[in-house]
Motif scaffolding. Structure first.
Motif, PDB file in Angstrom:
ATOM      1  N   LEU B 808       0.835  -1.208   0.000  1.00 33.88           N
ATOM      2  CA  LEU B 808       0.000   0.000   0.000  1.00 33.88           C
ATOM      3  C   LEU B 808       0.864   1.251   0.000  1.00 33.88           C
ATOM      4  O   LEU B 808       0.564   2.221  -0.702  1.00 33.88           O
ATOM      5  N   VAL B 809       1.925   1.221   0.774  1.00 35.08           N
ATOM      6  CA  VAL B 809       2.805   2.387   0.818  1.00 35.08           C
ATOM      7  C   VAL B 809       3.330   2.685  -0.583  1.00 35.08           C
ATOM      8  O   VAL B 809       3.293   3.826  -1.058  1.00 35.08           O
ATOM      9  N   ASN B 810       3.777   1.618  -1.258  1.00 35.95           N
ATOM     10  CA  ASN B 810       4.326   1.815  -2.596  1.00 35.95           C
ATOM     11  C   ASN B 810       3.260   2.210  -3.603  1.00 35.95           C
ATOM     12  O   ASN B 810       3.504   3.048  -4.479  1.00 35.95           O
ATOM     13  N   VAL B 811       2.097   1.589  -3.494  1.00 42.85           N
ATOM     14  CA  VAL B 811       1.042   1.873  -4.467  1.00 42.85           C
ATOM     15  C   VAL B 811       0.599   3.321  -4.343  1.00 42.85           C
ATOM     16  O   VAL B 811       0.466   4.035  -5.350  1.00 42.85           O
ATOM     17  N   THR B 812       0.375   3.751  -3.111  1.00 45.18           N
ATOM     18  CA  THR B 812      -0.079   5.139  -2.945  1.00 45.18           C
ATOM     19  C   THR B 812       0.966   6.089  -3.506  1.00 45.18           C
ATOM     20  O   THR B 812       0.630   7.079  -4.154  1.00 45.18           O
ATOM     21  N   LYS B 813       2.226   5.742  -3.267  1.00 44.60           N
ATOM     22  CA  LYS B 813       3.285   6.600  -3.777  1.00 44.60           C
ATOM     23  C   LYS B 813       3.237   6.655  -5.315  1.00 44.60           C
ATOM     24  O   LYS B 813       3.341   7.722  -5.914  1.00 44.60           O
ATOM     25  N   ALA B 814       3.098   5.483  -5.904  1.00 41.89           N
ATOM     26  CA  ALA B 814       3.077   5.418  -7.364  1.00 41.89           C
ATOM     27  C   ALA B 814       1.871   6.164  -7.914  1.00 41.89           C
ATOM     28  O   ALA B 814       1.986   6.929  -8.890  1.00 41.89           O
ATOM     29  N   VAL B 815       0.720   5.951  -7.278  1.00 38.22           N
ATOM     30  CA  VAL B 815      -0.480   6.639  -7.760  1.00 38.22           C
ATOM     31  C   VAL B 815      -0.299   8.140  -7.630  1.00 38.22           C
ATOM     32  O   VAL B 815      -0.624   8.913  -8.550  1.00 38.22           O
ATOM     33  N   GLY B 816       0.258   8.546  -6.496  1.00 40.13           N
ATOM     34  CA  GLY B 816       0.518   9.968  -6.280  1.00 40.13           C
ATOM     35  C   GLY B 816       1.424  10.519  -7.366  1.00 40.13           C
ATOM     36  O   GLY B 816       1.181  11.604  -7.912  1.00 40.13           O
ATOM     37  N   ALA B 817       2.478   9.750  -7.682  1.00 41.49           N
ATOM     38  CA  ALA B 817       3.433  10.196  -8.697  1.00 41.49           C
ATOM     39  C   ALA B 817       2.736  10.338 -10.044  1.00 41.49           C
ATOM     40  O   ALA B 817       2.963  11.307 -10.776  1.00 41.49           O
ATOM     41  N   CYS B 818       1.882   9.395 -10.367  1.00 39.58           N
ATOM     42  CA  CYS B 818       1.171   9.448 -11.640  1.00 39.58           C
ATOM     43  C   CYS B 818       0.230  10.644 -11.691  1.00 39.58           C
ATOM     44  O   CYS B 818       0.036  11.262 -12.752  1.00 39.58           O
ATOM     45  N   ALA B 819      -0.364  10.958 -10.547  1.00 39.96           N
ATOM     46  CA  ALA B 819      -1.411  11.980 -10.508  1.00 39.96           C
ATOM     47  C   ALA B 819      -0.871  13.359 -10.836  1.00 39.96           C
ATOM     48  O   ALA B 819      -1.645  14.290 -11.062  1.00 39.96           O
ATOM     49  N   VAL B 820       0.460  13.483 -10.843  1.00 40.72           N
ATOM     50  CA  VAL B 820       1.050  14.774 -11.166  1.00 40.72           C
ATOM     51  C   VAL B 820       0.656  15.174 -12.592  1.00 40.72           C
ATOM     52  O   VAL B 820       0.532  16.343 -12.916  1.00 40.72           O
ATOM     53  N   GLU B 821       0.436  14.184 -13.419  1.00 39.04           N
ATOM     54  CA  GLU B 821       0.069  14.422 -14.813  1.00 39.04           C
ATOM     55  C   GLU B 821      -1.453  14.575 -14.892  1.00 39.04           C
ATOM     56  O   GLU B 821      -2.189  13.647 -14.553  1.00 39.04           O
ATOM     57  N   PRO B 822      -1.965  15.746 -15.315  1.00 40.99           N
ATOM     58  CA  PRO B 822      -3.421  15.943 -15.329  1.00 40.99           C
ATOM     59  C   PRO B 822      -4.157  14.862 -16.111  1.00 40.99           C
ATOM     60  O   PRO B 822      -5.233  14.424 -15.694  1.00 40.99           O
ATOM     61  N   GLU B 823      -3.544  14.399 -17.199  1.00 42.22           N
ATOM     62  CA  GLU B 823      -4.243  13.364 -17.984  1.00 42.22           C
ATOM     63  C   GLU B 823      -4.374  12.088 -17.195  1.00 42.22           C
ATOM     64  O   GLU B 823      -5.389  11.400 -17.229  1.00 42.22           O
ATOM     65  N   ASN B 824      -3.294  11.754 -16.475  1.00 42.81           N
ATOM     66  CA  ASN B 824      -3.346  10.581 -15.601  1.00 42.81           C
ATOM     67  C   ASN B 824      -4.420  10.773 -14.543  1.00 42.81           C
ATOM     68  O   ASN B 824      -5.164   9.860 -14.198  1.00 42.81           O
ATOM     69  N   MET B 825      -4.475  12.025 -14.034  1.00 42.12           N
ATOM     70  CA  MET B 825      -5.405  12.311 -12.953  1.00 42.12           C
ATOM     71  C   MET B 825      -6.833  12.060 -13.387  1.00 42.12           C
ATOM     72  O   MET B 825      -7.637  11.530 -12.620  1.00 42.12           O
ATOM     73  N   ALA B 826      -7.090  12.406 -14.637  1.00 40.31           N
ATOM     74  CA  ALA B 826      -8.438  12.178 -15.143  1.00 40.31           C
ATOM     75  C   ALA B 826      -8.807  10.704 -15.043  1.00 40.31           C
ATOM     76  O   ALA B 826      -9.907  10.344 -14.612  1.00 40.31           O
ATOM     77  N   ILE B 827      -7.824   9.858 -15.394  1.00 38.10           N
ATOM     78  CA  ILE B 827      -8.100   8.412 -15.329  1.00 38.10           C
ATOM     79  C   ILE B 827      -8.299   7.969 -13.877  1.00 38.10           C
ATOM     80  O   ILE B 827      -9.244   7.249 -13.552  1.00 38.10           O
ATOM     81  N   ILE B 828      -7.414   8.459 -13.028  1.00 33.83           N
ATOM     82  CA  ILE B 828      -7.532   8.075 -11.617  1.00 33.83           C
ATOM     83  C   ILE B 828      -8.884   8.486 -11.070  1.00 33.83           C
ATOM     84  O   ILE B 828      -9.556   7.720 -10.367  1.00 33.83           O
ATOM     85  N   ASP B 829      -9.273   9.706 -11.406  1.00 37.51           N
ATOM     86  CA  ASP B 829     -10.551  10.210 -10.923  1.00 37.51           C
ATOM     87  C   ASP B 829     -11.692   9.352 -11.429  1.00 37.51           C
ATOM     88  O   ASP B 829     -12.602   8.990 -10.681  1.00 37.51           O
ATOM     89  N   ARG B 830     -11.589   8.980 -12.686  1.00 37.22           N
ATOM     90  CA  ARG B 830     -12.657   8.176 -13.267  1.00 37.22           C
ATOM     91  C   ARG B 830     -12.750   6.817 -12.563  1.00 37.22           C
ATOM     92  O   ARG B 830     -13.810   6.247 -12.365  1.00 37.22           O
ATOM     93  N   LEU B 831     -11.585   6.302 -12.155  1.00 37.89           N
ATOM     94  CA  LEU B 831     -11.567   4.992 -11.483  1.00 37.89           C
ATOM     95  C   LEU B 831     -11.866   5.105  -9.992  1.00 37.89           C
ATOM     96  O   LEU B 831     -11.742   4.145  -9.250  1.00 37.89           O
ATOM     97  N   ASP B 832     -12.226   6.340  -9.586  1.00 33.28           N
ATOM     98  CA  ASP B 832     -12.531   6.575  -8.179  1.00 33.28           C
ATOM     99  C   ASP B 832     -11.308   6.346  -7.286  1.00 33.28           C
ATOM    100  O   ASP B 832     -11.421   5.982  -6.120  1.00 33.28           O
ATOM    101  N   GLY B 833     -10.131   6.618  -7.857  1.00 35.50           N
ATOM    102  CA  GLY B 833      -8.898   6.381  -7.102  1.00 35.50           C
ATOM    103  C   GLY B 833      -8.748   7.290  -5.902  1.00 35.50           C
ATOM    104  O   GLY B 833      -8.187   6.899  -4.887  1.00 35.50           O
ATOM    105  N   VAL B 834      -9.293   8.534  -6.039  1.00 36.79           N
ATOM    106  CA  VAL B 834      -9.122   9.473  -4.933  1.00 36.79           C
ATOM    107  C   VAL B 834      -9.871   8.981  -3.695  1.00 36.79           C
ATOM    108  O   VAL B 834      -9.364   9.042  -2.580  1.00 36.79           O
ATOM    109  N   ARG B 835     -11.058   8.469  -3.934  1.00 40.64           N
ATOM    110  CA  ARG B 835     -11.828   7.961  -2.805  1.00 40.64           C
ATOM    111  C   ARG B 835     -11.062   6.819  -2.120  1.00 40.64           C
ATOM    112  O   ARG B 835     -10.994   6.747  -0.889  1.00 40.64           O
ATOM    113  N   LEU B 836     -10.474   5.963  -2.941  1.00 44.87           N
ATOM    114  CA  LEU B 836      -9.706   4.850  -2.372  1.00 44.87           C
ATOM    115  C   LEU B 836      -8.533   5.375  -1.547  1.00 44.87           C
ATOM    116  O   LEU B 836      -8.270   4.903  -0.438  1.00 44.87           O
ATOM    117  N   LEU B 837      -7.855   6.373  -2.115  1.00 48.53           N
ATOM    118  CA  LEU B 837      -6.730   6.957  -1.373  1.00 48.53           C
ATOM    119  C   LEU B 837      -7.218   7.544  -0.059  1.00 48.53           C
ATOM    120  O   LEU B 837      -6.611   7.361   0.988  1.00 48.53           O
TER     121      LEU B 837
END
Lengths: 159, 1038
Positions: B808-837
C-alpha cells in the motif's frame, strides 16, 4: 641409522597392518628384498588410489585366488564385533556383517568379491578401501614416519 | 502361576492371544523362578511329577531332535519319549518345530536337555500357553481365583475320593504356592523400582509449597521441612534414620484437619508420631498406613486438599506435567537408581515389610501390587503407550477384577497420563513422531537398527562397513532419518565424531549431512551437543573432513539456537578461515585419501556461513573475522556452486549498514553485476537480492550502472516463471531507480513497459517491488506518460484496495506520482482512485496514512472540480483535520500538505475551519522537524485566507514559533514561513508579536535571497509591519 631405529620406524608405520609381510613379499621367497621394500614403501607413502587398491586387495585375498570369498571375509571380520554376552550366537553378527558387505560390494552377485567388484565399490566410496581391516598406515603415522626419515637424512649423509 | 503370569509379567502388547513377553529384567526373573520350580519338582514331588496333564503344553522349540538322547525315540524330525501314559501316548512329542509335553517330569527333563536355551524355551512355553493351569489341571481349576481356590480345593478333596484328583489337588496347591512365590518375587523387584527418592520428594514438596498459604484457594495452609539441613544425597533425615530409608520429615497443616507430621521414606509416605517435645525431636514410629507418595497421602487425609488439588491441577497443568514427566523419566531409569546409600539394608527391610504384609492380609497386598505393577508397566513402556488410549484401556479391562480400589487407581493414572500428553504440543511433538514411526515399522527400520547395533559394538572396520551400508539407505526419506534417531543412532554417530578415527568420522558426517535436512534431526543434533564437536573438526588437517563438517553445519544451522551454538563455540572464525584455502592455484592432485580440492573446502565453508549469516550477531562475527575480503576474493571465481553460497552470504549480510560500506569498499558490486549474467537462476537471484540490499546507498546505485548492471536486470524481468528471481530482480530495479540516471537507463531498456506488465497476476513480494520501482520512475514526466500509455494506471488503482502494508505504501506513492500528470489524474478520478486513497487515511499503519496523504496532494491539485470532489467524500474533511492529532511526524507533514491543497477551495477551507483546523495547526507550531515546519507553514498561510483565521492563529500563539522557523537552514522552510508570516501580518496584533520576536531583522536577510517567492513574501511581510508602525506613529502625533 641403526637397526633399532629402523625397527622403531617401521613399527610406527605398520603397527596397524597385519598382513604387511605378505603384501610386501611379492616373489614369496620368504623375505623382503630391497626392491620389494622400496616398492612397498612407495605404495604406502606415495601410492595412488589404484596402487593402494591393488595392494589392499592382495592383502585381503588371503589365499591369493583373485577373489575375496565369504570365508575370507568372515575370517578377517571375526574380531570386529564386541562379544555381547546376551547374544546367543556370537558369530551371527559377523555373518550378518559379511552379508551386508557383500550386498554393498558384490556387484555381480556371485557371492565373492572380484577385484572389479572391489574397485567399483571403492571408487564409489573411498572409505571401503580398507573394508576388511586396516592395512595401510594412517596419515598420522605416515607423517611421523616421513619426518623421522627425512630428519635422519643427515644420518645417511654422515655415513 | 496364572495370576503372576497375567499380571506381573510384562507382555509387549496388552491383551491376550499373540502377545510375547518383553525381555525385561522382571520377566527374566519370573522365568528363572519358574524354571527352578519345574526342575526341582521332579525331586521334591516324584509322585506328582508323573501326573499326566489334562492337555499337553504346546509350543515351538528351537531344540534339534538330535539333542535328545537316552529315554527318547529319535528320528530325523520327531522325538517321542519312551515314557507313555495309560493310553500309550508318549508324554513328550516333538515334531519339529512343535513340541508337546504332558508331565512335569518330562518338562524338567526337557529343560535339562535345553541347557543354555532354557530361558528361551521357558519363555516360548509361557507364550504358547497363556493359561498353563487350565491345561495342566483342566478347566475347572482355571475358574478358581485366589482365595476361593483353597476353599474349592478343600471341597473337592472332601467330596471326591478319586486318587488322581488328590494328586491334582496337590499340584494345584503347589502351583498356587508357586504363584504366590512369583508374586512375592516380582514384588521385590518392582518395589526396588518405585521407591521414592529424595529428588521426587523434594519436587513434590516444592510444588505443594507453591500452592500453599492462607485463603480458600490454596491446597494447604502450610508445608515445611522439620529440618533445614539437606545432606548431599538430598535427604534431610538424620543419618541414623536414613539407614531405614527415610528421606525427610514434613510438617503439613491442611485446611480442614490438624497438623500432620509426616515421614517421607523410600518405601512411601506415612504419618509418624509427631514432635515429641519442644526440642523438636520426632517420634519416628510409623503411626499409619504407607502411601505411595505425598500427594496421595494428603488426598486421603484432607478433603479440602484433594478438592483444591484437583482444581489446582487444572490451573497448574504445566507444573503437573513437568512433575509427571520427571517421574516418568525417573521410573524409566529406575534400575540404576539405588535411591539411598544404604540400599542393601533398605532392601532387606523392604522385603520383610512386604512379606509380613503378604502373609497377614493377602487381599490388600495383592491390590497394592497390582496397582503398582500396572503403573510401572505403563511408565516403563517408553512413554509411547500414553498416546494409545485404547491400549491403556485394554490392559485395564484385562486387569480389573472388579476391585474398586484398583480401578480407581487405574483411572487416576490414566487421567494424569492423558493430561500430560495433551498439554504442550511442542514437547510432545517428538514422541508423537516416534509413535508414527512405530505404527507401521518399515523394514528399513529393523535394518537400520541392526546397523546401529554394529556401529555400537564394532571395531573401526565393522563401523566403517556399517556406516557405508547405512549410507545406502534413502537418507532423504523421513522414515529412515527418524529410524536412525529412534534406534539411538544419532548419539552413536555424534560419538563417532569425537573419536580419532578419520574414516569413522568421515562416514558418520556423510550420514549426518544427509539426515540433517530434517528439521527434527537438526534439533536432536544440537540437543546432543553435536555442533561443538563439528566445529572442532573444522580444525582437522583433513580437508574432506573439514568439508563434510562444514556442510553438516550448514544444514544444522538453519535455526537460531544452532546458529548461536556455532558462534559460541568459535565456529564462525573457523568457517571464515576455511574460505582462505582457495589461494594456491597449483594444487597437487589428490595426494591422500582424505584430501579434496581447496575450492571445495572454501565452498563448504561459504555454505555454512550462509546458513549462519541469518543471525545478526553472526553477521557481525563474520565481519570481525575478516570474512568480507575473503568472500570478495571468492566472488571472482567462476564456479557456480561456489558463487551461490558466497553471494547468498553477502546477500544476507548486506542488510547491515557496515556490511554495505565494506561491500562497496571491496568492489564487490562489480562481481555481483557480472554474475547477473550467469546462467544459473539461483545465482542470479542472490546477486539481485544482494544488489537490492546494497542499492540503498547512492554510490552503490551509481556503481551498478557504471558496471552495466541495469541492462541484465531489465532483461531478467522477462523471466516471469521464477517468482523468487523476479522478486529479487524487481527489488533491485526498485532500489536502483531511486537514482535518476538509472531511471533514464531503464527507460532506454524498455523496463518500464515490462514493469507495467507485471502489475497483474504476481505474488505480493513481486508486486511490492514492481510498484515501488514504478513509483520511483514516475517522478519523471516521460515515464508517467509511458505508464499511462501502457495502461498501468488501472492496475495501480486496483491495487489500492489491498491489505499488504508495504504494498500500500508503494502503491499510494506510485499513484501519487502518476497523478502529477493531469491526464493521468483524469483516469484516476474516473476509477474513483481518490476515494480509495482517502479511505486509506483510515489505515492503522502510519506509513500508509502518510503515503496516502502525500498521494492526495497531487490528486487534489490536478483534479478538475477538486473542491467539489473533496466535498463529496462524506466525513472526509473531518477525517483529515483529525489526523492532525497524530503523533507521527511524517503523517503530520503529509496531512499539512493535503490541507494546503484542500484549503485552496474556499468552501472547503470554511469547512475545515469549522472542524477546528486552526487550533490544531497552532498546536503543532512548536516543532523542530523541517519537513513538518515547511508544510505546516504552507498550511497556515493557506488557512489564513478565511474569515478571522489570521486573528485566531495569533490567539493560539502560532506566530512566535513561526518566526523562529526563519532561523532554520532550509530555504523551503524559509519560503513557506515567509509566506505564512506575510499572510499573518495582515493582522495588527500578529505584527506586534512578530516584531517582538525579532522577525524584521530575519526577514530583511530573506529579502536578499535568490528565491523570488521568498523575496516577495519577506518584503510583503516587512512592508505590513512597517505600515503598522507608521500608522501607530501617525496616530500618536495626530
Amino acid at each position: 641409522m641403526n637397526r633399532k631405529k629402523l625397527q622403531k620406524l617401521t613399527d610406527n608405520l605398520t603397527k596397524n597392518c597385519k598382513h604387511l609381510f605378505r603384501g610386501f613379499d611379492k616373489d614369496n621367497d620368504g623375505c623382503v628384498n630391497v626392491s620389494e621394500w622400496i616398492n612397498g614403501l612407495s605404495v604406502f607413502l606415495r601410492g595412488s588410489l589404484e596402487e593402494k587398491m591393488k595392494y589392499c586387495f592382495e592383502v585381503f585375498d588371503l589365499n591369493g585366488d583373485g577373489f575375496i570369498s565369504k570365508e575370507e571375509m568372515f575370517h578377517m571380520l571375526k574380531n570386529s564385533l564386541l562379544k555381547q554376552p546376551s547374544e546367543e550366537d556370537p558369530d551371527e553378527g559377523i555373518k550378518d556383517l559379511v552379508e551386508i558387505t557383500l550386498k554393498k560390494m558384490d556387484h555381480d552377485h556371485d557371492g565373492k568379491l572380484s577385484f572389479a567388484d572391489y574397485e567399483k565399490a571403492v571408487r564409489e566410496e573411498t572409505l571401503l578401501l580398507e573394508a576388511f581391516g586396516p592395512c595401510l598406515p594412517d596419515p598420522k603415522s605416515q607423517m611421523e614416519f616421513e619426518t623421522q626419515v627425512f630428519k635422519d637424512l643427515t644420518d645417511f649423509n654422515d655415513m | 502361576m496364572g495370576v503372576a503370569l497375567t499380571r506381573s509379567a510384562q507382555w509387549t502388547a496388552a491383551g491376550y492371544g499373540t502377545g510375547t513377553l518383553e525381555s525385561t529384567p522382571l520377566n527374566e526373573e519370573i522365568l528363572k523362578e519358574i524354571i527352578v520350580f519345574v526342575e526341582h519338582f521332579i525331586y521334591k514331588y516324584p509322585h506328582e511329577a508323573k501326573f499326566v496333564f489334562v492337555e499337553p503344553l504346546e509350543w515351538n522349540t528351537d531344540l534339534e531332535p538330535s539333542a535328545f538322547e537316552s529315554g527318547y525315540i529319535v528320528s530325523e524330525t520327531t522325538v517321542k519319549s519312551e515314557e507313555v501314559d495309560k493310553n500309550g501316548q508318549p508324554l513328550l512329542l516333538l515334531s519339529v518345530p512343535q513340541i508337546k509335553v504332558r508331565s512335569f517330569g518330562q518338562l524338567a527333563h526337557f529343560l535339562f536337555i535345553a541347557k543354555d536355551t532354557k530361558l528361551k524355551e521357558a519363555q516360548a512355553c509361557i507364550e504358547g500357553n497363556r493359561d498353563p493351569v487350565v491345561k495342566i489341571l483342566g478347566s475347572e481349576f482355571g475358574e478358581m481365583k485366589e482365595d476361593s481356590m483353597a476353599l474349592n480345593i478343600l471341597n473337592k478333596i472332601s467330596t471326591d475320593d478319586d486318587p488322581e484328583n488328590e494328586i491334582k489337588m496337590k499340584i494345584a496347591i503347589l502351583l498356587k504356592q508357586l504363584d504366590l512365590h512369583l508374586l512375592n518375587h516380582s514384588l521385590k523387584y518392582i518395589s526396588l523400582q518405585i521407591n521414592l527418592n529424595p529428588k521426587t520428594v523434594k519436587k513434590d514438596i516444592e510444588l505443594l509449597q507453591r500452592f500453599s498459604g492462607k485463603g480458600e484457594q490454596t491446597v494447604l495452609e502450610s508445608i515445611e521441612y522439620t529440618s533445614d539441613y539437606e545432606f548431599t544425597n538430598g535427604c534431610r533425615a538424620p543419618p541414623w534414620r536414613q539407614m531405614y530409608g527415610e528421606i525427610c520429615y514434613v510438617l503439613v497443616k491442611p485446611h480442614d484437619v490438624e497438623a500432620l507430621c509426616i515421614t517421607c521414606s523410600a518405601e512411601g509416605v506415612f504419618l509418624n508420631g509427631g514432635k515429641t517435645d519442644e526440642e523438636g525431636d520426632i517420634d519416628y514410629e510409623r503411626k499409619g498406613e504407607v502411601y505411595k507418595d505425598l500427594v496421595t497421602f494428603l488426598k486421603e487425609k484432607s478433603a479440602v486438599f484433594s478438592e483444591n488439588m484437583s482444581r489446582q491441577e487444572n490451573i497448574s497443568n504445566e507444573e503437573q506435567k513437568n512433575q509427571i514427566e520427571e517421574v516418568l523419566t525417573k521410573e524409566e531409569a529406575a534400575v540404576p537408581q539405588k535411591a539411598i546409600s544404604s540400599s542393601d539394608r533398605l532392601k532387606k527391610n523392604h522385603i520383610n515389610f512386604v512379606k509380613t504384609q503378604m502373609s497377614k492380609r493377602l487381599e490388600p497386598s495383592l491390590n497394592w501390587r497390582a496397582k503398582v505393577d500396572f503403573k510401572d508397566k505403563n511408565l516403563t513402556k517408553d512413554s509411547q503407550e500414553e498416546k494409545h488410549g485404547g491400549k491403556v484401556e485394554k490392559s485395564r479391562t484385562s486387569i480389573s477384577h472388579g476391585k474398586v480400589q484398583l480401578r480407581k487407581s487405574v483411572d487416576k493414572i490414566e487421567e494424569t497420563i492423558s493430561e500430560s500428553s495433551s498439554e504442550s504440543e511442542e514437547d510432545e511433538e517428538q514422541p508423537d513422531h516416534r509413535q508414527e514411526a512405530n505404527a507401521d515399522l518399515p523394514s528399513e527400520y529393523w535394518q537400520i537398527q541392526k546397523l546401529v547395533k554394529y556401529l555400537k559394538g564394532g571395531n573401526q572396520t565393522a563401523t566403517v562397513i556399517a556406516l557405508c551400508s547405512m549410507k545406502d539407505f534413502n537418507l532423504a526419506q523421513e522414515t529412515c532419518q527418524l529410524a536412525i534417531r529412534d534406534v539411538g543412532g544419532l548419539e552413536v554417530l555424534i560419538n563417532l565424531l569425537d573419536t580419532d578415527e578419520v574414516k569413522c568420522k568421515i562416514g558418520s558426517l556423510k550420514i549426518l549431512k544427509e539426515i540433517s535436512h530434517n528439521p527434527q534431526i537438526r534439533r536432536n543434533i544440537v540437543d546432543l551437543g553435536g555442533l561443538p564437536i563439528m566445529v572442532n573438526i573444522l580444525d582437522s588437517p583433513y580437508k574432506s573432513l573439514k568439508c563434510l563438517a562444514a556442510e553438516t553445519i550448514a544444514n544444522v544451522a538453519k535455526f537460531k539456537r544452532a546458529r548461536r551454538a556455532v558462534r559460541q563455540h568459535g565456529g564462525i572464525t573457523k568457517l571464515v578461515a576455511l574460505l582462505d584455502c582457495a589461494q594456491n592455484a597449483t594444487e597437487p592432485a589428490q595426494s591422500s585419501l582424505y584430501e579434496t580440492r581447496d575450492v571445495e573446502v572454501a565452498r563448504c565453508g561459504a555454505l555454512a556461513l550462509w546458513s549462519c549469516s541469518k543471525s545478526y550477531s553472526n553477521k557481525e562475527a563474520i565481519r570481525k573475522a575478516g570474512g568480507i575480503p575473503l568472500l570478495a576474493r571468492l566472488l571472482k571465481t567462476s564456479h557456480e556452486n561456489m558463487l551461490i553460497p558466497v553471494v547468498g552470504t553477502l546477500q544476507e549480510c548486506a542488510s547491515e549498514e557496515n556490511y554495505r560500506a565494506a561491500i562497496k569498499a571491496e568492489r564487490i558490486i562489480e562481481n555481483l553485476v557480472k554474475n547477473l549474467n550467469s546462467e544459473n537462476e539461483q545465482l542470479q537471484e542472490h546477486c539481485a537480492m544482494a544488489i537490492y540490499q546494497c542499492a540503498e546507498d547512492e554510490e552503490t546505485r551509481d556503481l551498478v550502472r557504471l558496471h552495466g548492471g541495469l541492462k541484465p536486470l531489465a532483461s531478467l524481468l522477462n523471466n516471469t516463471k521464477n517468482k523468487e528471481l523476479l522478486a529479487a530482480v524487481t527489488g533491485a530495479i526498485w532500489k536502483c531507480s531511486i537514482s535518476k540516471e538509472n531511471v533514464i537507463k531503464f527507460r532506454e531498456y524498455k523496463a518500464i513497459e515490462t514493469l507495467v506488465g507485471l502489475l497483474t497476476d504476481q505474488p505480493e513480494e513481486v508486486l511490492v517491488n514492481v510498484v515501488g520501482a514504478l513509483g520511483e520512475c514516475c517522478q519523471e514526466h516521460e515515464n508517467r506518460v509511458i505508464v499511462r500509455r501502457c495502461g498501468g494506471i488501472q492496475p495501480l488503482v486496483n491495487l489500492l484496495v489491498g491489505i499488504n502494508q508495504a504494498l500500500l505504501v508503494n502503491v499510494t506513492k506510485a499513484v501519487g506520482a502518476c497523478a502529477v500528470e493531469p491526464e493521468n489524474m483524469a483516469i484516476i478520478d474516473r476509477l474513483d482512485g481518490v476515494r480509495l486513497l482517502w479511505s486509506l487515511l483510515k489505515n492503522p499503519h502510519p506509513d500508509v496514512k502518510a503515503s496516502a496523504a502525500w498521494a492526495l496532494c497531487p490528486c487534489i491539485e490536478n483534479a478538475k472540480d477538486a473542491g467539489e470532489m473533496v466535498r463529496s467524500f462524506v466525513g472526509g474533511l473531518e477525517l483529515v483535520v483529525n489526523l492532525l492529532k497524530s503523533d507521527n511526524k511524517e503523517v503530520l507533514a503529509s496531512v499539512c500538505a493535503a490541507i494546503t491543497n484542500i484549503a485552496k477551495d474556499q468552501e472547503n477551507l470554511a469547512v475545515i475551519t469549522d472542524h477546528g483546523v486552526v487550533p490544531l495547526l497552532s498546536k503543532l507550531a512548536n516543532t523542530n522537524n523541517d519537513n513538518l515546519r515547511r508544510h505546516l507553514a504552507e498550511a497556515v498561510s493557506r488557512c489564513c485566507m478565511w474569515g478571522r483565521n489570521r486573528v485566531a492563529f495569533g490567539e493560539h500563539r502560532a506566530v512566535a514559533p513561526l518566526v523562529r522557523y526563519l532561523k532554520s537552514n532550509d530555504t523551503n522552510v524559509h519560503r513557506a514561513t515567509a509566506q505564512a508570516l506575510y499572510q499573518l501580518s495582515e493582522d495588527a496584533d500578529n505584527c506586534i508579536t512578530m516584531h517582538e520576536n525579532g522577525a524584521v531583522k530575519l526577514l530583511l536577510d530573506m529579502v536578499g535571497s535568490p528565491d523570488q517567492e521568498l523575496q516577495e513574501a519577506a518584503a510583503g511581510c516587512i512592508s505590513n509591519i512597517r505600515r503598522l508602525a507608521l500608522a501607530t506613529e501617525k496616530a500618536r502625533y495626530t
